[in-house]
Design a protein around this motif. Sequence first.
Motif, PDB file in Angstrom:
ATOM      1  N   LEU A  99      -1.939   4.893   9.266  1.00 28.84           N
ATOM      2  CA  LEU A  99      -2.584   4.348   8.079  1.00 28.84           C
ATOM      3  C   LEU A  99      -3.108   2.933   8.349  1.00 28.84           C
ATOM      4  O   LEU A  99      -4.245   2.603   7.997  1.00 28.84           O
ATOM      5  CB  LEU A  99      -1.591   4.326   6.911  1.00 28.84           C
TER       6      LEU A  99
ATOM      7  N   GLU B 240       0.829  -1.205   0.000  1.00 27.42           N
ATOM      8  CA  GLU B 240       0.000   0.000   0.000  1.00 27.42           C
ATOM      9  C   GLU B 240       0.860   1.251   0.000  1.00 27.42           C
ATOM     10  O   GLU B 240       0.635   2.188  -0.768  1.00 27.42           O
ATOM     11  CB  GLU B 240      -0.919  -0.003   1.222  1.00 27.42           C
ATOM     12  N   LYS B 241       1.879   1.265   0.884  1.00 31.96           N
ATOM     13  CA  LYS B 241       2.732   2.448   0.973  1.00 31.96           C
ATOM     14  C   LYS B 241       4.005   2.112   1.736  1.00 31.96           C
ATOM     15  O   LYS B 241       4.001   1.246   2.610  1.00 31.96           O
ATOM     16  CB  LYS B 241       1.989   3.604   1.667  1.00 31.96           C
ATOM     17  N   GLU B 242       5.091   2.802   1.373  1.00 28.36           N
ATOM     18  CA  GLU B 242       6.367   2.652   2.067  1.00 28.36           C
ATOM     19  C   GLU B 242       6.715   3.971   2.760  1.00 28.36           C
ATOM     20  O   GLU B 242       6.508   5.048   2.213  1.00 28.36           O
ATOM     21  CB  GLU B 242       7.472   2.270   1.083  1.00 28.36           C
ATOM     22  N   TYR B 243       7.245   3.853   3.984  1.00 23.24           N
ATOM     23  CA  TYR B 243       7.646   5.024   4.757  1.00 23.24           C
ATOM     24  C   TYR B 243       9.064   4.827   5.292  1.00 23.24           C
ATOM     25  O   TYR B 243       9.456   3.691   5.604  1.00 23.24           O
ATOM     26  CB  TYR B 243       6.735   5.216   5.980  1.00 23.24           C
TER      27      TYR B 243
ATOM     28  N   ALA C 120       2.867   5.694   9.284  1.00 17.21           N
ATOM     29  CA  ALA C 120       2.609   4.321   8.831  1.00 17.21           C
ATOM     30  C   ALA C 120       1.632   3.621   9.764  1.00 17.21           C
ATOM     31  O   ALA C 120       0.695   2.947   9.315  1.00 17.21           O
ATOM     32  CB  ALA C 120       3.931   3.548   8.765  1.00 17.21           C
TER      33      ALA C 120
ATOM     34  N   VAL D 251       1.702  -2.195   4.656  1.00 13.00           N
ATOM     35  CA  VAL D 251       2.440  -0.945   4.837  1.00 13.00           C
ATOM     36  C   VAL D 251       3.828  -1.319   5.343  1.00 13.00           C
ATOM     37  O   VAL D 251       3.962  -2.157   6.258  1.00 13.00           O
ATOM     38  CB  VAL D 251       1.722  -0.021   5.834  1.00 13.00           C
TER      39      VAL D 251
END
Length: 301
Positions: free
Chosen positions: A287, A273-276, A284, A297
């Motif tokens: 989310l 979904e997303k990288e932080y 993170a 994530v």
Amino acid sequence: MQAVVFEETGDPDVLHLGDRPEPQAGAGQVLIEVRAASVNPADVKRVAGSFGEVELPAGTGYDAAGVVLAVGEGVDHLAAGDEVFGLGQQTHAVRAVLTAAARKPAVWSWAEAAAAGVAGETADRGLSLLGVSAGDVVLVDGGAGGVGTFAVQLAVARGATVIATGSDRNHDYLRSLGAIPVRYGDGLADRVAAVRAEQGLGEVTAVFDVVGKTPAEVLVSLAPRPEQVVSIANFDAPAHGARVTGGGDGVTDAATSLAAVAALADRLTIPIEKEYPLVQASDAFALVAEGHVRGKVVLLP
């Protein structure tokens, strides 16, 4: 050593980048330089204090992927320099110890490998507890999330037909994983019956609940026997004859499950979904706390 830490329990904003003692690999463990680590719902719950009292200050993270720096006593299948993924403690850091590890498939990115730790092991464990095999009809309740994504694909790989619940917006995604989608919520039993009739399917033989939102009595009504319902999140399930798994069930050990997931690497879709970066761990966690993530994530040191 830089790591994500918290000095008090609460919302994700209690997290920050701090200093933790250097970890050391004990017997049966491996020390890795972390390349990626995922954020799981259990991380959010622990920081919130939902698991009870936490010894503070504390680190976060239950899985990671990286390069082996050292191995503990009794580890003879891995060596320094190997690329691995697996389960551990306080893995949201630049270095971490894994208590169960498998070799990272070359086809996976570091983020994908990190995402396969907790979610992949949990999915394989649940399906093993249910004895899922070719010819079964399996309902995965919550098929679009981290664990659900793996559960659907692993069940399909075992030869089962999978019905998976999800919101309407996730139905095409569930189809892409090989599942027959149905909408979750009130009336689920009727919708499952309708899908079975439409698809010419036999009775549901196993129910794997990975979100804990459907009442246990509804899940049990869908299975041939209450014990053919396994949940990772509905702690009322045992009162209805179903089972809850949190690890250590004795069917498979974690390393075996990780290896089983890795063996199917070419067949698995692992959505990120997303990288932080580590310094944005609070974002993170926030989310993941929203509960609408498709896939995983990931934090990158």
